[in-house]
Design an enzyme around this catalytic site. Sequence first.
Site, mmCIF file in Angstrom:
data_model
loop_
_atom_site.group_PDB
_atom_site.id
_atom_site.type_symbol
_atom_site.label_atom_id
_atom_site.label_comp_id
_atom_site.label_asym_id
_atom_site.label_seq_id
_atom_site.Cartn_x
_atom_site.Cartn_y
_atom_site.Cartn_z
ATOM 1 N N TYR A 15 -13.456 -4.103 13.881
ATOM 2 C CA TYR A 15 -14.379 -5.040 13.206
ATOM 3 C C TYR A 15 -14.156 -5.113 11.693
ATOM 4 C CZ TYR A 15 -17.423 -1.210 11.555
ATOM 5 O OH TYR A 15 -17.915 -0.109 10.926
ATOM 6 N N HIS A 39 8.842 -7.268 4.240
ATOM 7 C CA HIS A 39 8.619 -6.917 2.835
ATOM 8 C C HIS A 39 7.430 -5.958 2.658
ATOM 9 C CE1 HIS A 39 8.545 -8.629 -1.565
ATOM 10 N NE2 HIS A 39 8.092 -7.380 -1.526
ATOM 11 N N TYR A 83 -24.913 -5.041 4.229
ATOM 12 C CA TYR A 83 -24.420 -3.664 4.205
ATOM 13 C C TYR A 83 -23.740 -3.344 2.876
ATOM 14 C CZ TYR A 83 -21.703 0.471 5.548
ATOM 15 O OH TYR A 83 -21.144 1.720 5.605
ATOM 16 N N HIS A 104 -0.060 -5.734 -4.620
ATOM 17 C CA HIS A 104 1.047 -5.864 -3.658
ATOM 18 C C HIS A 104 1.718 -4.508 -3.517
ATOM 19 C CE1 HIS A 104 4.931 -6.651 -1.935
ATOM 20 N NE2 HIS A 104 5.561 -6.444 -3.077
ATOM 21 N N GLU A 110 7.501 -10.272 -9.316
ATOM 22 C CA GLU A 110 6.622 -11.037 -8.425
ATOM 23 C C GLU A 110 5.514 -11.779 -9.191
ATOM 24 O OE1 GLU A 110 7.791 -11.472 -5.714
ATOM 25 O OE2 GLU A 110 8.303 -9.678 -4.569
ATOM 26 N N HIS A 154 4.383 -1.944 -0.665
ATOM 27 C CA HIS A 154 5.182 -1.817 0.555
ATOM 28 C C HIS A 154 4.561 -0.702 1.399
ATOM 29 C CE1 HIS A 154 8.916 -3.375 -1.901
ATOM 30 N NE2 HIS A 154 7.890 -4.204 -1.930
HETATM 31 P P1 13P Z 1 8.796 -5.218 -9.567
HETATM 32 O O1 13P Z 1 9.291 -3.833 -9.961
HETATM 33 O O2 13P Z 1 9.514 -6.311 -10.284
HETATM 34 O O3 13P Z 1 7.285 -5.309 -9.692
HETATM 35 O O4 13P Z 1 9.158 -5.476 -8.031
HETATM 36 C C1 13P Z 1 8.860 -4.556 -7.032
HETATM 37 C C2 13P Z 1 8.559 -5.235 -5.742
HETATM 38 O O5 13P Z 1 7.858 -4.686 -4.944
HETATM 39 C C3 13P Z 1 9.104 -6.558 -5.457
HETATM 40 O O6 13P Z 1 8.490 -7.090 -4.328
#
Ligand code: 13P
Length: 219
Positions: free
Chosen positions: A116, A158, A211, A95, A76, A97
Site C-alpha cells: 500500500y 540506469h 496520517y 536521482h 543530469e 542508482h
Molecule cells: P554526475 O556525476 O554528472 O551527477 O552523474 C552521475 C550519474 O548518476 C549520471 O546518471
Amino acid sequence: MTDASIRTDMVAACKKLEADGLNRGASGNISVRDGTHMLITPTAVAYDVIAPGMMARTRLDDPDGGWEGPNAPSSEWRFHRDILRARADINAVVHTHAPWCTVLAVARRPIPAIHYMIAAFGGPVIRVADYARYGTQDLSDNIIAAMQGRNGCLMANHGMVVGGPDLTRALWLAGELEALAHQYFHALTIGGGHVLTDAQIEETALGFQSYGVRAGGSA
Ligand code: 13P
C-alpha cells in the site's frame, strides 16, 4: 531557506544516501529549487568528499545549463531542471542508482501495487522511463512522461528518480521506492505478489492525508 542552508542540507542528504546504501561514489545527484534557480550537486564528485561550496547554481529558464560555482553541474542537470519546471509540487529531486531499483530498471519491470505504500507516489504503478543515454534531453523527456501524476519512476538500465515538496520528503521517497523495489523483487522469486486494486490505493492515499504521509503526483 537561504542559499547557504540549502547547500548544507544537500551535503547532509548526499551523506545520508551513501550511509543508507542508496548511492555509491559519484553516481546519483540531487537538486533543490531556490526561487528562479536550482542548486545541483557537481558532476563527478564522490559524496564522501562533497562540500557546500561545490554545488552549482543554475537558472531554471537557462536552456544551456549555464552555472555559477567552481564545479560544473551534474551531467543530469536537464532532467532536474525539467522536473522542477514542469512540477510546481516538486522542490527537490533525488536521482540514485539504488541497488534494488536498478535491478528492476535493468529488467524494465514497472512496480505494481504490491504494497500500500505505493500510494505515497501518487498512483498504483511506478513506471519505468524509456532508456536514453545519461545526460540527454531524450532521457529527461522520458522521465517527465514516466512521472506524469507520480512522485518518482525507475529509469531503464540506469536507476531511479524521485521528487518531493522538500529535500526531506524526497529523501524519504527515495528510501521508500528502494523498499518497494526490494519487496517486489523478492515477491517475484516466489511467484509474484498479489496486486492491490486502484480503489485500494486511492483509499490508502486518502488515509495518508490524515496520517501525515502526503500522496503526491498532482501534475
Ligand atoms: P554526475 O556525476 O554528472 O551527477 O552523474 C552521475 C550519474 O548518476 C549520471 O546518471
